[in-house]
Scaffold this motif. Sequence first.
Motif, short mmCIF file in Angstrom:
data_model
loop_
_atom_site.label_atom_id
_atom_site.label_comp_id
_atom_site.label_asym_id
_atom_site.label_seq_id
_atom_site.Cartn_x
_atom_site.Cartn_y
_atom_site.Cartn_z
N LEU A 52 -31.18 3.23 -28.08
CA LEU A 52 -30.36 2.25 -27.35
C LEU A 52 -31.24 1.27 -26.60
O LEU A 52 -30.98 0.06 -26.59
CB LEU A 52 -29.43 2.97 -26.37
N ASP A 53 -32.28 1.77 -25.94
CA ASP A 53 -33.18 0.89 -25.20
C ASP A 53 -33.84 -0.12 -26.13
O ASP A 53 -34.00 -1.30 -25.79
CB ASP A 53 -34.25 1.71 -24.47
N ARG A 56 -31.30 -2.83 -27.11
CA ARG A 56 -31.03 -3.74 -26.00
C ARG A 56 -32.17 -4.73 -25.77
O ARG A 56 -31.98 -5.76 -25.13
CB ARG A 56 -30.75 -2.93 -24.73
N SER A 242 -22.21 -10.21 -28.06
CA SER A 242 -23.37 -9.65 -27.37
C SER A 242 -23.24 -8.14 -27.33
O SER A 242 -22.15 -7.59 -27.58
CB SER A 242 -23.49 -10.20 -25.94
N LEU A 243 -24.33 -7.45 -27.01
CA LEU A 243 -24.28 -5.99 -26.92
C LEU A 243 -23.34 -5.55 -25.80
O LEU A 243 -22.78 -4.45 -25.86
CB LEU A 243 -25.68 -5.42 -26.69
N ASP A 244 -23.13 -6.39 -24.80
CA ASP A 244 -22.20 -6.04 -23.72
C ASP A 244 -20.78 -5.84 -24.23
O ASP A 244 -19.99 -5.13 -23.60
CB ASP A 244 -22.21 -7.13 -22.64
N ILE A 307 -21.77 0.73 -29.61
CA ILE A 307 -22.68 0.50 -28.49
C ILE A 307 -21.88 0.52 -27.19
O ILE A 307 -20.80 -0.07 -27.11
CB ILE A 307 -23.40 -0.86 -28.64
#
Length: 323
Positions: A52-53, A56, A242-244, A307
């Motif tokens: 995940l890091d 991102r 976006s990943l958000d 995600i």
Amino acid sequence: MKLRFPRFDRNESVSAATPAPMTEPETSQPPTESEAPILGPDELALLNAAALDYLRGLSLEDIQRRVDAVSVDEIETEAGIETASKLLEDEGIVIVRDFLDQTQLKSADGAIARVVNALEASSPERNYEDDDILVQSAERVATSYTAMASHQKTVATIRRGADAGMVDVFNVDRLAGDERNALRAPFVSEGLLRLIIEGDNPPEAKNLNLYVNRGITHTRGFHADSFGKSLKGFVYLSDVVSLDDGPYCFVRRTHVDGPWRRANQKISELAQAKTESPFIDVGMAIPVLAPRGSLILSDQAGVHRGIPQAAGAERRVLVMRYL
């Protein structure tokens, strides 16, 4: 507003990286302390954290490049079907831009409005039910996947466990009224069925679901649904830019057997679910950023996850299961 991706050759390799360490609702009772798996939710989250890091830290350009490498513009021509079919076979995923038109999206919006109204009438302490929909929150009336899929009403289940808070709405097309057939039609179009047909046995489109994610900041880690071929079609009903927003993420070429799968199978022997797959080649992971109306067709034997979203984000996705 539509998000447009720059063009890249689909054979162009994605960025190399050092490997780092859309699911049925969970309805079983949690294990007792003596039965608890060695790899519980906290341990699995830790194993998934490195991947995940890494994701991102990707630039938008890199994510767009990965998405474009498995995308096509249409599946209505022989050339389009041939390209999409090869992507699905080789990579385990294909993305079709502008799959739903504005009329079809409007039909979906009408059904979603019915769901949203029912959700607002429910609460963590009580279910909601009317002539058309059952919202399961405090108490489970339909307790299995089969029961929810075959219920006479549309069933909206607020998930527990790893995807706690996510709303899974079974047979959402029933809420579209006279436009129900129009809402299902794209998922059984000639182009799409030709893309996924095998031999003489055409796939059967099952229940059409809706996923509603509202600020779901914790999601199940990388996993497979099974280790046998299982196709699902996902259509974004909101822009995921976006990943958000909590995009669907798929790891290319994990739909077939290989060392990554075998390693994860051994690791997941220590977990409650035997398809947990926390170790992935992050260079092959595709967080699917795409505009509203885009189709993602993927083999759920491949490794995937949603995600985690940012607080306040919302994502809506239509999901068709093929058997």
